[in-house]
Write a protein that holds these residues in place. Structure first.
Motif, short mmCIF file in Angstrom:
data_model
loop_
_atom_site.label_atom_id
_atom_site.label_comp_id
_atom_site.label_asym_id
_atom_site.label_seq_id
_atom_site.Cartn_x
_atom_site.Cartn_y
_atom_site.Cartn_z
N GLY A 1 8.82 -10.88 -5.52
CA GLY A 1 9.49 -11.27 -4.29
C GLY A 1 10.55 -10.30 -3.80
O GLY A 1 10.88 -10.28 -2.62
N VAL A 2 11.07 -9.47 -4.72
CA VAL A 2 12.04 -8.46 -4.31
C VAL A 2 11.42 -7.06 -4.39
O VAL A 2 12.12 -6.07 -4.51
CB VAL A 2 13.35 -8.53 -5.13
CG1 VAL A 2 14.09 -9.83 -4.81
CG2 VAL A 2 13.08 -8.43 -6.62
N LEU B 1 0.86 -1.18 0.00
CA LEU B 1 0.00 0.00 0.00
C LEU B 1 0.89 1.23 0.00
O LEU B 1 1.89 1.29 0.75
CB LEU B 1 -0.92 0.01 1.23
CG LEU B 1 -1.99 -1.08 1.28
CD1 LEU B 1 -2.77 -0.98 2.59
CD2 LEU B 1 -2.94 -0.98 0.08
N ILE B 2 0.56 2.16 -0.86
CA ILE B 2 1.29 3.42 -0.92
C ILE B 2 0.30 4.53 -0.61
O ILE B 2 -0.70 4.69 -1.32
CB ILE B 2 1.96 3.64 -2.30
CG1 ILE B 2 3.05 2.59 -2.51
CG2 ILE B 2 2.57 5.03 -2.39
CD1 ILE B 2 2.64 1.41 -3.32
N VAL B 3 0.56 5.24 0.48
CA VAL B 3 -0.36 6.27 0.95
C VAL B 3 0.24 7.62 0.63
O VAL B 3 1.30 7.98 1.17
CB VAL B 3 -0.63 6.12 2.46
CG1 VAL B 3 -1.59 7.20 2.94
CG2 VAL B 3 -1.18 4.73 2.77
N ASP B 4 -0.42 8.36 -0.22
CA ASP B 4 0.01 9.71 -0.59
C ASP B 4 1.47 9.72 -1.03
O ASP B 4 2.22 10.65 -0.72
CB ASP B 4 -0.18 10.68 0.60
CG ASP B 4 -1.62 10.72 1.07
OD1 ASP B 4 -2.53 10.59 0.22
OD2 ASP B 4 -1.84 10.87 2.29
N GLY B 5 1.86 8.68 -1.75
CA GLY B 5 3.26 8.60 -2.16
C GLY B 5 3.38 8.24 -3.63
O GLY B 5 2.40 7.98 -4.32
N GLU B 6 4.63 8.24 -4.07
CA GLU B 6 4.93 7.94 -5.46
C GLU B 6 5.20 6.45 -5.62
O GLU B 6 5.69 5.79 -4.70
CB GLU B 6 6.17 8.72 -5.91
CG GLU B 6 6.00 10.23 -5.85
CD GLU B 6 4.95 10.74 -6.82
OE1 GLU B 6 4.94 10.25 -7.97
OE2 GLU B 6 4.14 11.60 -6.44
N VAL B 7 4.90 5.96 -6.81
CA VAL B 7 5.25 4.58 -7.15
C VAL B 7 6.24 4.63 -8.30
O VAL B 7 5.95 5.18 -9.36
CB VAL B 7 4.01 3.77 -7.58
CG1 VAL B 7 4.42 2.33 -7.90
CG2 VAL B 7 2.94 3.80 -6.49
N ASP B 8 7.43 4.08 -8.07
CA ASP B 8 8.36 3.88 -9.18
C ASP B 8 8.16 2.46 -9.66
O ASP B 8 8.40 1.51 -8.91
CB ASP B 8 9.81 4.10 -8.73
CG ASP B 8 10.76 4.09 -9.93
OD1 ASP B 8 10.56 3.26 -10.85
OD2 ASP B 8 11.67 4.93 -9.96
N TRP B 9 7.66 2.34 -10.89
CA TRP B 9 7.21 1.03 -11.38
C TRP B 9 8.37 0.12 -11.75
O TRP B 9 8.15 -1.03 -12.10
CB TRP B 9 6.26 1.22 -12.58
CG TRP B 9 5.05 1.99 -12.17
CD1 TRP B 9 4.80 3.31 -12.35
CD2 TRP B 9 3.93 1.48 -11.43
NE1 TRP B 9 3.60 3.65 -11.78
CE2 TRP B 9 3.05 2.55 -11.23
CE3 TRP B 9 3.59 0.21 -10.94
CZ2 TRP B 9 1.84 2.40 -10.53
CZ3 TRP B 9 2.40 0.06 -10.26
CH2 TRP B 9 1.53 1.14 -10.06
N THR B 10 9.61 0.62 -11.69
CA THR B 10 10.74 -0.20 -12.12
C THR B 10 11.70 -0.51 -10.97
O THR B 10 12.64 -1.27 -11.16
CB THR B 10 11.54 0.52 -13.23
OG1 THR B 10 12.05 1.76 -12.71
CG2 THR B 10 10.65 0.79 -14.42
N LEU B 11 11.46 0.09 -9.81
CA LEU B 11 12.38 -0.11 -8.68
C LEU B 11 11.65 -0.79 -7.53
O LEU B 11 10.43 -0.70 -7.42
CB LEU B 11 12.93 1.25 -8.20
CG LEU B 11 13.86 1.98 -9.16
CD1 LEU B 11 14.25 3.33 -8.58
CD2 LEU B 11 15.10 1.14 -9.46
N PRO B 12 12.41 -1.45 -6.65
CA PRO B 12 11.77 -2.03 -5.47
C PRO B 12 11.02 -0.96 -4.68
O PRO B 12 11.51 0.16 -4.53
CB PRO B 12 12.96 -2.58 -4.66
CG PRO B 12 14.04 -2.82 -5.67
CD PRO B 12 13.85 -1.72 -6.70
N ILE B 13 9.86 -1.32 -4.19
CA ILE B 13 9.07 -0.39 -3.38
C ILE B 13 9.81 -0.18 -2.06
O ILE B 13 10.20 -1.15 -1.40
CB ILE B 13 7.65 -0.95 -3.15
CG1 ILE B 13 6.91 -1.03 -4.49
CG2 ILE B 13 6.89 -0.09 -2.15
CD1 ILE B 13 5.59 -1.75 -4.44
N PRO B 14 10.07 1.08 -1.70
CA PRO B 14 10.81 1.34 -0.46
C PRO B 14 10.03 0.84 0.76
O PRO B 14 8.85 0.55 0.67
CB PRO B 14 10.95 2.86 -0.42
CG PRO B 14 10.48 3.36 -1.74
CD PRO B 14 9.63 2.30 -2.36
N ASN B 15 10.75 0.78 1.87
CA ASN B 15 10.12 0.38 3.12
C ASN B 15 10.16 1.57 4.06
O ASN B 15 11.06 1.71 4.86
CB ASN B 15 10.86 -0.82 3.70
CG ASN B 15 10.06 -1.48 4.82
OD1 ASN B 15 8.96 -1.03 5.15
ND2 ASN B 15 10.60 -2.53 5.40
#
Ligand SMILES: [Cu+2]
Length: 157
Positions: free
Chosen positions: A139-140, A91-105
């Motif tokens: 998975g990554v 879930l990304i709340v009020d944030g950006e999604v980079d579709w090519t990089l791992p989703i940050p934690n």
């Protein structure tokens, strides 16, 4: 001769009856195969995710907010699973999604359901409008390609 005509007539009548019967029986007969084919069709559909709770545009009271995701065409598996056709929810709340990089934690913006959870409770939404994006990533933690995502907006009061 007459008998043969009658016999032919009877056969013809029988055939017509059989056909009529067949026609009458067709709708259910056709439904059964098409229902049987539905799982196949579903498997061939592109993968998708939907936020089913809360509804898009929901106005909710401040406090814990349960978010429930549902998927088709992809199997939800724990983080680390690299089998094709699997992924885990984010879930990304009020944030950006980079579709090519791992989703940050970074709790507060990017949340990972790394244990294959299909729901998550957001604890700290402030009053106002918020965008919640559900993203299935591998998975990554790299978003699936093509993207499997859904976006809703909620208003916290
Ligand atoms: Cu992740």
């Amino acid at each position: 001769m007459i008998r043969r005509i009658l016999a032919v007539g009877a056969v013809a009548a029988f055939s017509v009856t059989a056909c009529t019967g067949g026609d009458a029986g067709d709708p259910p007969a056709e439904e059964a195969p098409s229902q049987a084919a539905e799982p196949q069709d579903a498997a061939m559909e592109p993968a998708s995710v939907s936020i089913v709770v809360p509804e898009d545009g929901a106005v909710v009271d401040q406090g814990p907010l349960l978010v429930v995701m549902e998927v088709t065409g992809v199997t939800i598996a724990p983080a680390g699973t690299m089998d094709p056709g699997t992924g885990h929810h984010h879930l990304i709340v009020d944030g950006e999604v980079d579709w090519t990089l791992p989703i940050p934690n970074d709790p507060g913006v990017h949340y990972h359901m790394g244990l294959a959870q299909t729901e998550f409770t957001l604890e700290d939404l402030t009053p106002g409008e918020h965008q919640i994006v559900a993203v299935v990533a591998d998975g990554v933690h790299i978003p699936l390609n093509p993207p499997v995502a859904d976006t809703i907006t909620v208003v916290v009061r």
